[in-house]
Design a protein around this motif. Structure first.
Motif, PDB file in Angstrom:
ATOM      1  N   ALA A  87      64.018   3.917  -3.437  1.00 24.71           N
ATOM      2  CA  ALA A  87      64.042   5.196  -2.741  1.00 24.71           C
ATOM      3  C   ALA A  87      65.164   5.195  -1.701  1.00 24.71           C
ATOM      4  O   ALA A  87      65.446   4.170  -1.076  1.00 24.71           O
ATOM      5  CB  ALA A  87      62.705   5.441  -2.051  1.00 24.71           C
ATOM      6  N   PRO A  88      65.831   6.335  -1.490  1.00 24.48           N
ATOM      7  CA  PRO A  88      66.930   6.383  -0.509  1.00 24.48           C
ATOM      8  C   PRO A  88      66.495   5.983   0.893  1.00 24.48           C
ATOM      9  O   PRO A  88      67.259   5.360   1.625  1.00 24.48           O
ATOM     10  CB  PRO A  88      67.374   7.848  -0.568  1.00 24.48           C
ATOM     11  N   GLY A  89      65.263   6.350   1.273  1.00 27.21           N
ATOM     12  CA  GLY A  89      64.786   5.975   2.600  1.00 27.21           C
ATOM     13  C   GLY A  89      64.721   4.479   2.793  1.00 27.21           C
ATOM     14  O   GLY A  89      64.901   3.972   3.915  1.00 27.21           O
ATOM     15  N   GLU A  90      64.484   3.736   1.723  1.00 19.29           N
ATOM     16  CA  GLU A  90      64.441   2.273   1.802  1.00 19.29           C
ATOM     17  C   GLU A  90      65.834   1.689   2.024  1.00 19.29           C
ATOM     18  O   GLU A  90      65.966   0.522   2.399  1.00 19.29           O
ATOM     19  CB  GLU A  90      63.827   1.692   0.533  1.00 19.29           C
ATOM     20  N   MET A  91      66.876   2.502   1.750  1.00 14.42           N
ATOM     21  CA  MET A  91      68.259   2.063   1.987  1.00 14.42           C
ATOM     22  C   MET A  91      68.798   2.650   3.279  1.00 14.42           C
ATOM     23  O   MET A  91      69.999   2.713   3.493  1.00 14.42           O
ATOM     24  CB  MET A  91      69.133   2.436   0.782  1.00 14.42           C
ATOM     25  N   ASP A  92      67.876   3.098   4.139  1.00 13.92           N
ATOM     26  CA  ASP A  92      68.186   3.559   5.496  1.00 13.92           C
ATOM     27  C   ASP A  92      68.827   4.938   5.541  1.00 13.92           C
ATOM     28  O   ASP A  92      69.511   5.273   6.528  1.00 13.92           O
ATOM     29  CB  ASP A  92      69.065   2.545   6.243  1.00 13.92           C
ATOM     30  N   ALA A  93      68.619   5.758   4.514  1.00 14.87           N
ATOM     31  CA  ALA A  93      69.048   7.156   4.605  1.00 14.87           C
ATOM     32  C   ALA A  93      68.227   7.847   5.695  1.00 14.87           C
ATOM     33  O   ALA A  93      67.027   7.615   5.834  1.00 14.87           O
ATOM     34  CB  ALA A  93      68.844   7.870   3.273  1.00 14.87           C
ATOM     35  N   ASP A  94      68.879   8.698   6.485  1.00 16.56           N
ATOM     36  CA  ASP A  94      68.204   9.365   7.599  1.00 16.56           C
ATOM     37  C   ASP A  94      67.396  10.571   7.143  1.00 16.56           C
ATOM     38  O   ASP A  94      66.300  10.820   7.641  1.00 16.56           O
ATOM     39  CB  ASP A  94      69.242   9.813   8.629  1.00 16.56           C
TER      40      ASP A  94
END
Length: 457
Positions: free
Chosen positions: A252-259
């Motif tokens: 998931a993008p959030g797991e890659m630190d997307a804001d």
């Protein structure tokens, strides 16, 4: 029966008050080529209800029905199997007629459903919080850009070349009225994404970088280096997901630190429906929640200690803050959000992962088969259920020929990027669980015949 409550005098008075010379002047911002220059061609000016029904039915028969032919269209709208129980449940009266749940005491069912929807979306996108849905993916993307401007106090957004061109178009339309500067690029017909190029563009004026994941060509990139570069410059990373089923197979993008992570939820619970209505997904880090558009549902307890649900942080919304609100969202595609939530509940995490596995496996079989067609090159090194092929010649005529033969082969990049010669040979092919091995063979065979015919011509 026509319902025209205003008299000509009423209209004249209203136009006078707002300073418009005519009703047509209200549509001045609509491009001239998009406006009708008279009555809709093909429809009679006056007819009985029966005649109109027959006429519309005849027009409808000219459509190619998605479920009746090999179907490989994607590029932001995907054909997935939606269980019959989804429609059965969303058509219950307490859901079908419910509107904005401002009065929690009589809207507990709707509020609970939206709370569950938020939970599902936040877990899927890897974000701390999610709202109770947006209109669709493209408008959610723009709202994220506006949110980044409010947070960073900057007005320059860098848009990846891999971002869907329709999303870019919506952003350009809105930016005309907000003063945001958009740095926009075109994709290249190659296996590499433009992450390095995006990192090189980030500067002290950048509010955010917007990247699609997987991108318009189906390519998948690690977003972590881009997130790090954004944060080093005090900018935000916005990730756009147009195929949420992919979240069952990739990080998931959030797991890659997307804001901020936004997306289109149509793939889950919502049919193609001629392009809408769809449902926008929107999640972000908790520290930015007060700048998030749309509405939020929260869980609480009532005076007797029983579990209950309410709208929360409503001071951000337009019915309270008026022009100072975080957005102009006044409804939330609630019925489509309900369909999404019902389908997700039926799937569960394990079901979503199995569904994603079916999609990816089918796409791998299709890519391997198409790679054997003379003249076809598979562009991607990475993909989920959608990839791009280079046909070695303009794709649009090939797509039209295959459509005449009953095969909807995919979306030509020439259609998405008209006039861009470097992309006109590209064809985006989507494979979902609804595609059979026979469909893949039909596509490959038809494509081989069409390319041979083009060579002979």
């Amino acid at each position: 029966m026509r319902y025209l409550p205003l008299t000509p005098a009423d209209r004249t008075e209203m136009l006078s008050v707002i300073g418009a010379p005519s009703i047509d002047a209200l549509f001045a911002d609509v491009p001239k080529e998009a406006r009708l220059d008279g009555p809709i061609r093909g429809l009679p000016l006056h007819a009985s209800e029966l005649a109109v029904e027959r006429h519309m039915t005849a027009l409808g028969r000219k459509n190619t029905v998605a479920g009746e032919v090999p179907f490989f269209l994607g590029a932001g709208a995907y054909r997935h199997h939606v269980p019959a129980s989804v429609d059965h449940l969303i058509q219950r009266g307490e859901f079908l007629t419910a509107y904005t749940p401002y009065q929690p005491e009589i809207a507990q069912g709707t509020l609970q459903m939206l709370f569950e929807f938020q939970t599902q979306v936040a877990r899927m996108l890897g974000t701390d919080v999610a709202n109770a849905s947006m209109y669709d993916g493209s408008t959610a993307c723009w709202e994220a850009i506006g949110m980044a401007r409010r947070i960073t106090k900057r007005a320059k957004a860098i848009l990846s070349g891999g971002l869907h061109p329709h999303y870019v178009s919506v952003a350009k339309t809105m930016a005309k009225y907000t003063g945001d500067a958009l740095d926009v690029a075109l994709p290249e017909l190659s296996a590499e994404t433009d992450i390095d190029a995006l990192i090189a563009k980030i500067d002290a004026d950048t509010s955010c970088v917007v990247v699609q994941y997987p991108d318009i060509l189906g390519r998948i990139a690690d977003l972590t280096p881009l997130a790090d570069a954004c944060h080093a410059n005090k900018a935000l990373l916005i990730a756009v997901v147009t195929e949420p089923v992919a979240m069952g197979a990739i990080r998931a993008p959030g797991e890659m630190d997307a804001d901020i992570v936004v997306g289109e939820g149509q793939s889950i619970g919502v049919g193609l429906q001629f392009g809408g209505p769809y449902v926008g997904l929107f999640g972000c880090k908790e520290k930015y929640v007060r700048q998030m558009p749309g509405r939020l549902c929260g869980e609480t307890v009532d005076a007797d200690g029983r579990r209950g649900f309410v709208l929360t942080l409503s001071t951000r919304e337009q019915h309270i803050r008026r022009e100072k609100a975080t957005s102009n969202i006044c409804t939330n595609s609630g019925l489509c959000a309900l369909a999404f939530s019902v389908h997700m509940t039926l799937l569960g995490e394990a079901g979503l992962r199995r569904l994603a596995g079916l999609n990816h496996a089918g796409a791998c079989r299709a890519a391997a088969r198409l790679a054997k067609v003379p003249g076809v090159r598979v562009v991607n090194h990475t993909f989920f259920n959608e990839f791009t092929v280079d046909l070695g010649r303009e794709a649009r005529p090939i797509v039209r020929r295959l459509a005449d033969e009953g095969v909807l082969a995919g979306v030509s990049l020439g259609r998405l990027y008209p006039g861009v010669a470097a992309l006109e040979n590209g064809l985006v092919v989507a494979v979902t669980e609804t595609v059979t091995d026979e469909d893949i063979e039909a596509l490959a065979t038809a494509l081989e015949g069409a390319l041979e015919g083009a060579l002979a011509a």
